[in-house]
Design a protein around this motif. Structure first.
Motif, mmCIF file in Angstrom:
data_model
loop_
_atom_site.group_PDB
_atom_site.id
_atom_site.type_symbol
_atom_site.label_atom_id
_atom_site.label_comp_id
_atom_site.label_asym_id
_atom_site.label_seq_id
_atom_site.Cartn_x
_atom_site.Cartn_y
_atom_site.Cartn_z
ATOM 1 N N GLY A 85 47.687 -81.469 -54.308
ATOM 2 C CA GLY A 85 48.738 -81.049 -55.223
ATOM 3 C C GLY A 85 49.141 -79.596 -55.096
ATOM 4 N N THR A 86 48.568 -78.873 -54.122
ATOM 5 C CA THR A 86 48.892 -77.449 -53.978
ATOM 6 C C THR A 86 49.819 -77.167 -52.797
ATOM 7 N N SER A 87 50.258 -78.203 -52.094
ATOM 8 C CA SER A 87 51.119 -78.000 -50.933
ATOM 9 C C SER A 87 52.567 -77.779 -51.360
ATOM 10 N N GLN A 88 53.034 -76.554 -51.239
ATOM 11 C CA GLN A 88 54.436 -76.263 -51.539
ATOM 12 C C GLN A 88 55.347 -76.935 -50.520
ATOM 13 N N ALA A 89 54.868 -77.030 -49.287
ATOM 14 C CA ALA A 89 55.664 -77.650 -48.229
ATOM 15 C C ALA A 89 55.914 -79.123 -48.526
ATOM 16 N N GLN A 90 54.887 -79.815 -48.976
ATOM 17 C CA GLN A 90 55.053 -81.236 -49.301
ATOM 18 C C GLN A 90 55.967 -81.431 -50.496
ATOM 19 N N ALA A 91 55.808 -80.602 -51.507
ATOM 20 C CA ALA A 91 56.669 -80.703 -52.688
ATOM 21 C C ALA A 91 58.127 -80.477 -52.305
ATOM 22 N N TRP A 92 58.369 -79.494 -51.450
ATOM 23 C CA TRP A 92 59.735 -79.212 -50.991
ATOM 24 C C TRP A 92 60.271 -80.388 -50.192
ATOM 25 N N PHE A 93 59.458 -80.932 -49.277
ATOM 26 C CA PHE A 93 59.902 -82.043 -48.445
ATOM 27 C C PHE A 93 60.234 -83.263 -49.302
ATOM 28 N N GLU A 94 59.355 -83.581 -50.228
ATOM 29 C CA GLU A 94 59.586 -84.746 -51.087
ATOM 30 C C GLU A 94 60.884 -84.601 -51.875
ATOM 31 N N ASN A 95 61.145 -83.423 -52.374
ATOM 32 C CA ASN A 95 62.310 -83.201 -53.231
ATOM 33 C C ASN A 95 63.625 -83.200 -52.467
ATOM 34 N N TYR A 96 63.637 -82.567 -51.296
ATOM 35 C CA TYR A 96 64.894 -82.385 -50.580
ATOM 36 C C TYR A 96 65.142 -83.393 -49.453
ATOM 37 N N LEU A 104 56.257 -94.745 -46.788
ATOM 38 C CA LEU A 104 55.153 -95.539 -47.308
ATOM 39 C C LEU A 104 54.203 -94.696 -48.150
ATOM 40 N N LYS A 105 53.809 -93.547 -47.593
ATOM 41 C CA LYS A 105 52.851 -92.707 -48.320
ATOM 42 C C LYS A 105 52.758 -91.323 -47.686
ATOM 43 N N TYR A 106 52.098 -90.433 -48.418
ATOM 44 C CA TYR A 106 51.806 -89.086 -47.931
ATOM 45 C C TYR A 106 50.282 -88.944 -47.823
ATOM 46 N N GLU A 107 49.851 -88.119 -46.892
ATOM 47 C CA GLU A 107 48.417 -87.878 -46.731
ATOM 48 C C GLU A 107 48.176 -86.393 -46.452
ATOM 49 N N THR A 108 47.272 -85.796 -47.217
ATOM 50 C CA THR A 108 46.895 -84.406 -46.973
ATOM 51 C C THR A 108 45.770 -84.371 -45.953
ATOM 52 N N LEU A 109 45.927 -83.567 -44.924
ATOM 53 C CA LEU A 109 44.923 -83.473 -43.871
ATOM 54 C C LEU A 109 43.953 -82.333 -44.158
ATOM 55 N N SER A 110 42.857 -82.325 -43.424
ATOM 56 C CA SER A 110 41.777 -81.374 -43.698
ATOM 57 C C SER A 110 42.192 -79.925 -43.495
ATOM 58 N N ASP A 111 43.224 -79.687 -42.661
ATOM 59 C CA ASP A 111 43.653 -78.306 -42.427
ATOM 60 C C ASP A 111 44.732 -77.851 -43.403
ATOM 61 N N GLY A 112 45.079 -78.722 -44.358
ATOM 62 C CA GLY A 112 46.072 -78.355 -45.364
ATOM 63 C C GLY A 112 47.486 -78.803 -45.051
ATOM 64 N N THR A 113 47.728 -79.314 -43.848
ATOM 65 C CA THR A 113 49.034 -79.883 -43.526
ATOM 66 C C THR A 113 49.116 -81.280 -44.143
ATOM 67 N N PHE A 114 50.269 -81.918 -44.036
ATOM 68 C CA PHE A 114 50.390 -83.261 -44.593
ATOM 69 C C PHE A 114 51.121 -84.187 -43.638
ATOM 70 N N LEU A 115 50.829 -85.469 -43.790
ATOM 71 C CA LEU A 115 51.458 -86.519 -42.989
ATOM 72 C C LEU A 115 52.378 -87.348 -43.866
ATOM 73 N N VAL A 116 53.508 -87.747 -43.296
ATOM 74 C CA VAL A 116 54.447 -88.655 -43.942
ATOM 75 C C VAL A 116 54.457 -89.945 -43.128
ATOM 76 N N TYR A 117 54.124 -91.072 -43.751
ATOM 77 C CA TYR A 117 54.057 -92.350 -43.035
ATOM 78 C C TYR A 117 55.329 -93.167 -43.265
ATOM 79 N N PHE A 118 55.874 -93.723 -42.163
ATOM 80 C CA PHE A 118 57.070 -94.553 -42.222
ATOM 81 C C PHE A 118 56.714 -96.025 -41.982
ATOM 82 N N PRO A 119 57.562 -96.953 -42.436
ATOM 83 C CA PRO A 119 57.252 -98.382 -42.343
ATOM 84 C C PRO A 119 57.068 -98.914 -40.923
ATOM 85 N N ASP A 120 57.677 -98.282 -39.916
ATOM 86 C CA ASP A 120 57.573 -98.813 -38.551
ATOM 87 C C ASP A 120 56.286 -98.393 -37.846
ATOM 88 N N GLY A 121 55.396 -97.701 -38.556
ATOM 89 C CA GLY A 121 54.132 -97.293 -37.960
ATOM 90 C C GLY A 121 54.119 -95.867 -37.450
#
Length: 234
Positions: A85-96, A104-121
């Motif tokens: 919940g502390t990723s400003q980048a993810q909050a910005w991406f989700e909003n805009y 499908l979903k978002y995932e926070t990685l161990s280094d603090g970056t995040f992944l965005v998953y799409f339906p096609d894999g």
């Protein structure tokens, strides 16, 4: 008396041997061709869908030059783990952008970056936790891709991940380095490119970052050319 014609054991074995050699030569080629086609399809689909999302966002939020921002990823806690919940980048991406895409979903990685998953894999990752300007697109399973290269994301680029950038506006004297990104959406990485096609291939063939590999595929109509310098997998 009728003569019965047939194959001798030696002839059968020779025939099977020939079939085996032909199969050994052709099956890997066919499998690689299939992998290339999947990557081509997903790259083109991602490029189209995310830039359509940006246009939809502009209709509600105004020109992208005004809502674009480069934010950092999740804060790393004292235990060395990212704080959800502390990723400003993810909050910005989700909003805009994210809310205008099928995600499908978002995932926070161990280094603090995040992944965005799409339906096609496929999936999209913030390339560097310190900013949200640079991105990596994975046509397939991102974790499988990263594990193959010991979780070194830069080693995956041009092979099982592809570099993009979103930098629609530049407010400093280095704007000329972003010629192929200013006033545009998500584009294949062309930062500081001099316009020479050979430079794209030289970079893609190197053991460095290979960030220009995506541009090679786009320049070829989102088709992986026969002389593409890297072996693709997903």
């Amino acid at each position: 008396m009728k003569k019965i014609f047939g194959f001798t054991l030696a002839e059968v074995l020779i025939t099977l041997g020939i079939i085996g050699v032909v199969a050994a030569l052709t099956i890997p080629v066919l499998m690689q061709k299939y992998k290339n086609q999947v990557v081509e399809t997903r790259l083109k689909k991602f490029y189209t869908s995310i830039n359509q999302a940006i246009k939809m966002s502009e209709s509600q939020n105004g020109p992208k030059e005004f809502w674009y921002a480069s934010y950092s990823g999740a804060v790393i806690g004292d235990d060395g783990k990212p704080i959800e919940g502390t990723s400003q980048a993810q909050a910005w991406f989700e909003n805009y952008i994210g809310k205008y895409m099928n995600i499908l979903k978002y995932e926070t990685l161990s280094d603090g970056t995040f992944l965005v998953y799409f339906p096609d894999g496929s999936s999209l990752e913030q390339l560097n936790r310190t900013q949200s300007r640079d991105w990596t697109f994975y046509p397939g399973d991102p974790h499988k891709c990263l594990e193959k290269y010991n979780n070194q994301v830069y080693d995956t680029i041009g092979r099982c991940s592809f570099a993009f950038q979103f930098m629609p506006t530049v407010s400093n004297e280095y704007g000329y380095l972003w010629t192929y990104h200013i006033n545009k959406g998500f584009e294949p990485w062309r930062y500081s490119w001099n316009g020479d096609l050979d430079e794209l291939y030289t970079d893609c063939a190197s053991n460095a970052h290979r960030k220009y590999c995506t541009a090679i595929i786009q320049n070829n109509g989102w088709k992986i050319p026969n002389n593409y310098p890297q072996k693709i997998f997903y």
